[in-house]
Design a protein around this motif. Structure first.
Motif, short mmCIF file in Angstrom:
data_model
loop_
_atom_site.label_atom_id
_atom_site.label_comp_id
_atom_site.label_asym_id
_atom_site.label_seq_id
_atom_site.Cartn_x
_atom_site.Cartn_y
_atom_site.Cartn_z
N ASP A 45 0.86 -1.18 0.00
CA ASP A 45 0.00 0.00 0.00
C ASP A 45 0.90 1.23 0.00
OD1 ASP A 45 -1.63 2.16 0.63
OD2 ASP A 45 -2.53 1.22 2.38
N PRO A 46 0.96 1.97 -1.12
CA PRO A 46 1.86 3.12 -1.21
C PRO A 46 1.62 4.17 -0.13
CG PRO A 46 0.93 2.64 -3.36
CD PRO A 46 0.23 1.77 -2.37
N GLU A 47 0.37 4.41 0.22
CA GLU A 47 0.06 5.40 1.26
C GLU A 47 0.62 4.95 2.61
OE1 GLU A 47 -3.96 7.16 3.21
OE2 GLU A 47 -3.88 7.16 1.02
N ALA A 48 0.46 3.69 2.94
CA ALA A 48 1.01 3.16 4.19
C ALA A 48 2.53 3.20 4.15
CB ALA A 48 0.51 1.74 4.43
N GLY A 49 3.12 2.96 2.97
CA GLY A 49 4.57 3.03 2.81
C GLY A 49 5.10 4.43 3.07
N ALA A 50 4.40 5.45 2.56
CA ALA A 50 4.80 6.84 2.80
C ALA A 50 4.77 7.15 4.29
CB ALA A 50 3.90 7.78 2.03
N LYS A 51 3.79 6.61 4.99
CA LYS A 51 3.70 6.84 6.44
C LYS A 51 4.90 6.21 7.17
CE LYS A 51 0.62 6.32 10.39
NZ LYS A 51 0.44 7.66 10.86
N VAL A 52 5.25 4.99 6.80
CA VAL A 52 6.40 4.33 7.42
C VAL A 52 7.68 5.14 7.15
CG1 VAL A 52 7.86 2.26 7.40
CG2 VAL A 52 5.38 2.03 7.36
N MET A 53 7.81 5.65 5.93
CA MET A 53 9.01 6.39 5.54
C MET A 53 9.17 7.70 6.30
SD MET A 53 9.03 5.75 1.45
CE MET A 53 10.60 6.56 1.21
N PRO A 82 21.28 9.13 -1.02
CA PRO A 82 20.75 9.53 -2.32
C PRO A 82 19.29 9.99 -2.24
CG PRO A 82 21.84 7.41 -2.48
CD PRO A 82 21.78 7.75 -1.02
N ALA A 83 18.95 11.01 -3.01
CA ALA A 83 17.55 11.44 -3.13
C ALA A 83 16.75 10.29 -3.73
CB ALA A 83 17.45 12.68 -4.00
N LEU A 84 15.52 10.15 -3.29
CA LEU A 84 14.70 9.03 -3.75
C LEU A 84 13.76 9.39 -4.89
CD1 LEU A 84 13.97 7.23 -0.38
CD2 LEU A 84 15.64 6.65 -2.14
N ASP A 85 13.76 10.64 -5.32
CA ASP A 85 12.96 11.01 -6.48
C ASP A 85 13.47 10.22 -7.68
OD1 ASP A 85 11.29 13.12 -5.30
OD2 ASP A 85 13.24 14.04 -4.93
N GLY A 86 12.56 9.65 -8.43
CA GLY A 86 12.95 8.84 -9.58
C GLY A 86 13.45 7.45 -9.21
N ALA A 87 13.22 7.03 -7.97
CA ALA A 87 13.69 5.70 -7.53
C ALA A 87 13.18 4.59 -8.43
CB ALA A 87 13.27 5.45 -6.08
N ALA A 88 11.93 4.70 -8.87
CA ALA A 88 11.35 3.65 -9.73
C ALA A 88 11.99 3.60 -11.11
CB ALA A 88 9.85 3.85 -9.85
N THR A 138 14.73 -1.57 -9.96
CA THR A 138 13.56 -2.42 -10.16
C THR A 138 12.87 -2.66 -8.82
OG1 THR A 138 14.75 -4.49 -9.76
CG2 THR A 138 14.74 -3.63 -12.04
N GLU A 139 11.69 -3.23 -8.88
CA GLU A 139 10.98 -3.58 -7.65
C GLU A 139 11.83 -4.53 -6.80
OE1 GLU A 139 6.93 -5.95 -6.25
OE2 GLU A 139 7.09 -5.21 -8.31
N ALA A 140 12.45 -5.52 -7.42
CA ALA A 140 13.28 -6.49 -6.69
C ALA A 140 14.50 -5.81 -6.06
CB ALA A 140 13.72 -7.61 -7.63
N GLU A 141 15.10 -4.87 -6.78
CA GLU A 141 16.26 -4.16 -6.23
C GLU A 141 15.85 -3.28 -5.06
OE1 GLU A 141 19.02 -3.81 -10.23
OE2 GLU A 141 17.42 -2.35 -9.93
N LEU A 142 14.72 -2.59 -5.16
CA LEU A 142 14.23 -1.77 -4.06
C LEU A 142 13.96 -2.63 -2.83
CD1 LEU A 142 11.85 0.61 -6.03
CD2 LEU A 142 13.96 1.27 -4.84
N ARG A 143 13.31 -3.77 -3.04
CA ARG A 143 13.02 -4.67 -1.91
C ARG A 143 14.33 -5.15 -1.27
NH1 ARG A 143 10.12 -7.95 -4.53
NH2 ARG A 143 8.13 -6.95 -4.04
N GLY A 144 15.31 -5.50 -2.09
CA GLY A 144 16.60 -5.94 -1.56
C GLY A 144 17.31 -4.85 -0.77
N LEU A 145 17.23 -3.61 -1.25
CA LEU A 145 17.86 -2.49 -0.54
C LEU A 145 17.21 -2.28 0.82
CD1 LEU A 145 18.31 0.00 -3.49
CD2 LEU A 145 20.14 -1.11 -2.19
N LEU A 193 7.79 3.64 -3.23
CA LEU A 193 8.97 3.98 -4.04
C LEU A 193 8.70 3.77 -5.52
CD1 LEU A 193 11.81 2.56 -1.78
CD2 LEU A 193 11.24 4.98 -2.16
N LEU A 194 7.89 2.78 -5.85
CA LEU A 194 7.56 2.52 -7.26
C LEU A 194 6.69 3.63 -7.87
CD1 LEU A 194 7.08 -1.34 -7.20
CD2 LEU A 194 8.93 -0.05 -8.31
#
Length: 157
Positions: A45-53, A81-87, A91-98, A152-153
């Motif tokens: 849930d992107p909204e919940a993710g923003a809250k965690v961040m 690093p700035a996270l703008d443009g992270a997607a 990739t989704e897999a790389e973001l999850r791994g990070l 992030l996506l």
């Protein structure tokens, strides 16, 4: 009445399946730093993710990372690093791994492993000054990781 019972049974089975599908921190499979499989089998849930961040007691990603899409963040970080443009960069897999353990990709990073329970060097037991008696819990839950990945996506240039 029978329909309500059947719906309740289906909901219960779905909840049980979702819990059973969660990958334990020690069972996460890395592929060159990336984690391809969802940790929960449940979409983030992107909204919940923003809250965690942006919550200090949770991920608090904004303490180190600047995110232009979050202009209301007080004292945004500039040491990572700035996270703008992270997607567009990962990739989704790389973001999850990070998020799970950034050291699997960037050995010298100071980013914490948010979904790790063992293999720490000199962890403490809270603020007692003593070593923990068992594995530490992960900083974030598997679903919180998936929620952050979903947010992030959404960050594209």
């Amino acid at each position: 009445m029978t329909r309500k019972i059947a719906l309740a049974a289906v909901a219960s089975l779905a909840a049980t399946w979702a819990l059973a599908a969660e990958v334990a921190p020690t069972e996460v499979m890395f592929e060159g730093g990336a984690v391809a499989a969802s940790l929960t089998g449940v979409p983030g849930d992107p909204e919940a993710g923003a809250k965690v961040m942006t919550t200090a007691s949770l991920g608090n990603c904004v303490a180190c990372h600047l995110i232009e899409a979050m202009p209301a963040v007080q004292f945004p970080g500039t040491i990572a690093p700035a996270l703008d443009g992270a997607a567009d960069r990962w990739t989704e897999a790389e973001l999850r791994g990070l998020l799970v353990n950034a050291k699997m990709t960037f050995d010298a990073t100071f980013m914490p492993a948010f979904y790790k329970t063992e293999g720490f060097i000199r962890p403490g037991d809270g603020y007692t000054g003593k070593a923990p008696e068992s594995d530490l819990p992960p900083i974030l839950s598997a679903q919180q990781i998936e929620n952050i990945v979903a947010y992030l996506l959404t960050l594209r240039d």
